[in-house]
Write a protein that holds these residues in place. Sequence first.
Motif, short mmCIF file in Angstrom:
data_model
loop_
_atom_site.label_atom_id
_atom_site.label_comp_id
_atom_site.label_asym_id
_atom_site.label_seq_id
_atom_site.Cartn_x
_atom_site.Cartn_y
_atom_site.Cartn_z
N GLN A 1 0.95 -1.06 -0.08
CA GLN A 1 0.03 0.06 0.17
C GLN A 1 0.92 1.15 0.14
OE1 GLN A 1 -3.32 -0.32 -0.28
NE2 GLN A 1 -3.67 -2.42 0.76
N VAL A 2 0.37 2.42 -0.65
CA VAL A 2 1.07 3.48 -0.36
C VAL A 2 0.30 4.33 0.59
CG1 VAL A 2 2.36 4.00 -2.55
CG2 VAL A 2 0.02 4.48 -2.35
N ASP B 1 -1.43 7.44 2.13
CA ASP B 1 -2.20 8.19 1.39
C ASP B 1 -2.16 9.59 1.96
OD1 ASP B 1 -3.42 8.47 -0.96
OD2 ASP B 1 -5.12 6.81 -0.48
N HIS B 2 -1.58 9.69 3.12
CA HIS B 2 -1.32 11.05 3.98
C HIS B 2 -2.58 11.78 4.28
CE1 HIS B 2 3.00 10.39 3.26
NE2 HIS B 2 2.67 10.63 1.90
N LYS C 1 -3.21 15.86 4.54
CA LYS C 1 -4.27 16.29 3.41
C LYS C 1 -5.59 16.90 4.17
CE LYS C 1 -3.26 13.45 -0.49
NZ LYS C 1 -3.77 12.13 -1.11
N TYR D 1 -2.78 20.73 -3.87
CA TYR D 1 -2.44 20.74 -2.55
C TYR D 1 -3.38 20.84 -1.62
CZ TYR D 1 2.02 21.00 -4.88
OH TYR D 1 3.29 20.81 -5.64
N GLY E 1 -6.63 20.26 -1.91
CA GLY E 1 -7.73 19.25 -1.92
C GLY E 1 -9.05 19.84 -1.56
N GLY F 1 -9.91 20.22 -10.67
CA GLY F 1 -9.04 20.36 -9.36
C GLY F 1 -9.32 19.12 -8.46
N VAL F 2 -8.97 18.15 -8.83
CA VAL F 2 -8.99 16.94 -7.66
C VAL F 2 -7.87 16.53 -7.43
CG1 VAL F 2 -9.33 15.36 -9.80
CG2 VAL F 2 -10.61 14.88 -7.53
N GLN F 3 -7.85 16.02 -6.08
CA GLN F 3 -6.67 15.35 -5.45
C GLN F 3 -6.71 13.88 -6.05
OE1 GLN F 3 -6.57 16.14 -1.33
NE2 GLN F 3 -4.93 17.19 -1.52
N GLU G 1 -2.63 8.61 -4.17
CA GLU G 1 -1.25 8.30 -4.21
C GLU G 1 -0.86 6.92 -4.87
OE1 GLU G 1 1.13 10.33 -3.19
OE2 GLU G 1 -0.28 11.60 -2.42
N CYS G 2 -2.11 6.05 -4.97
CA CYS G 2 -1.63 4.71 -5.79
C CYS G 2 -1.75 5.05 -7.23
CB CYS G 2 -2.43 3.58 -5.15
SG CYS G 2 -4.25 4.07 -5.15
N LYS H 1 -2.04 -3.13 -9.35
CA LYS H 1 -2.50 -4.33 -8.75
C LYS H 1 -3.32 -5.51 -9.35
CE LYS H 1 -2.36 -3.13 -3.76
NZ LYS H 1 -3.29 -2.47 -2.67
N LYS I 1 4.84 1.60 -9.35
CA LYS I 1 5.62 1.04 -7.91
C LYS I 1 4.79 -0.28 -7.09
CE LYS I 1 5.92 4.26 -4.52
NZ LYS I 1 6.16 5.47 -4.04
N ILE I 2 3.59 0.18 -6.83
CA ILE I 2 2.91 -1.07 -6.05
C ILE I 2 2.71 -2.08 -6.90
CG2 ILE I 2 0.89 -1.59 -4.73
CD1 ILE I 2 0.15 1.54 -4.71
N CYS J 1 2.79 6.68 -8.62
CA CYS J 1 3.32 5.58 -8.60
C CYS J 1 4.26 5.23 -9.71
CB CYS J 1 2.52 4.40 -8.27
SG CYS J 1 2.08 4.24 -6.57
#
Lengths: 144, 326
Positions: A14-15, A17-18, A22, A80, A82, B145-147, B150-151, B194, B228-229, B266
């Motif tokens: 898993q990474v 997600d902070h 956030k 940034y 969010g 504008g959407v976050q 991270e994966c 994945k 990465k994953i 990733c």
Amino acid sequence: MNQKELHEISSRHQVNDHKARKALIAFISAGMLAVSGQLLNDWLMIYFSKENAGILTILFFIFIAAILTGMGIYDKLAKYAGAGLFIPITGFSNALSSSALECKREGLIYGIGSNMFKLAGSVITYGIVSAIIFSLITYWVRML
Amino acid sequence: MTTLQFKNVYVKSENVIVGKLEKEGPLGSYFDDYTCDPYLNQPSFEQAEIEMNRLCVDKCLKKGKAETVDLIYAGDLINQLCTHYLASELKAPFVGLYGACSNSALTIGHAAMAVEHLHMKHVLAFTSSHTQAAERQFRYPNEYGVQKKECSTSTVTASGAVLLSNEFSDLKVTSFTIGSVVDWQFSDVNDMGKAMAPAAYQTIMTHFEDLGRTFDDYDLIVSGDLGKIGYAMLSEMIEKARFQLENKLNDCGIMIYDINHQDVFCGGSGCGCSMAVLLGKLFKDLRSKKMKRILLVATGSLHNVFLTQQKLSIPSVAHAICIERS
């Protein structure tokens, strides 16, 4: 290799997600937006009535968000900030203007016209649905 | 037996065009051309992708000094394939293929089959992906504008074309493993690595089994765009099957970007990713005698946007091609 084993392996990778970071940044950025809105509102109240000053403040933020979207700055800020920019009215403005921009090559009718509310459409649909439900509830409560 | 072997398929020429972010990445110097303008002087991103392919194919054919092409295999990520718009100009029999990001190995593999078994002289294979066009196709408007999670991975802007021929040259395509589609109930479209890792694993194992090979027989095995994953997951699965990796496994999505410093989450994805790394970096490494034999396992996430919204999981596939120095 079976499904259980695979999902077990996948759960190990898993990474982060902070989420806490956030949420904090969103809290601060939305707070800053609210403070600047209040300052603008207070200044506008010198020249306009309270009601009109409020409307003008909202219009100002909608306008600025749309301009920033067009200039390609909004999405970089939102990366940034969010939810800090997504939840306020600026998010709604960005959803409309970004959809319109994306579809401008397909023309005024099939492009901008039909795609502008692609993302913001659910806000409007469920805004109307919930307005109907709550107005009915208020009506019944008043009848009692 | 899903691995086809070829004796007489050579690489005549190849060409890669990448975008700005890819040029700034660690493999930047390996690519033939690059463009800083995502529009390439065209009115839309889709048309920019067609233009990028046009430039790439033209240069590839010029390099190969081929005036006519007998057959073309190509594919991209856009609905109903935007390469069809270029195909009408190329004036050669054309087959459009869709294997999502596995298009690179899929098109090259098919082109190799045409050279070997249909006895054609010049067969062209090309694929492309364009980050803004793919973003619009699969995710949200570019300016929305959407976050991102991270994966998630970032689509590579790249176009790669390769001309295969039966005339002897320094590189040859020796085998093609057609992967079977797997679905292990992974349903997060932001985490495609994945979903694709099991497909890559299965194709690598099938390839090894069919040809009686192991990691020792290769200088490098690269997966297409796991990120990465997905890459970590694939490594673990292969080690579990008691294979020694010995630094012989890598991923194009990780190689093309500097994932610690570039804003790509990733890693890279898209058909252009594996194609650009293969034609740009790996072909040069083979020619410079750093490597003798490599295997590209291009992975593709075959999800349909409507069906994933209907809560179905992501089917994925991986096709492998083996390239050797003659």
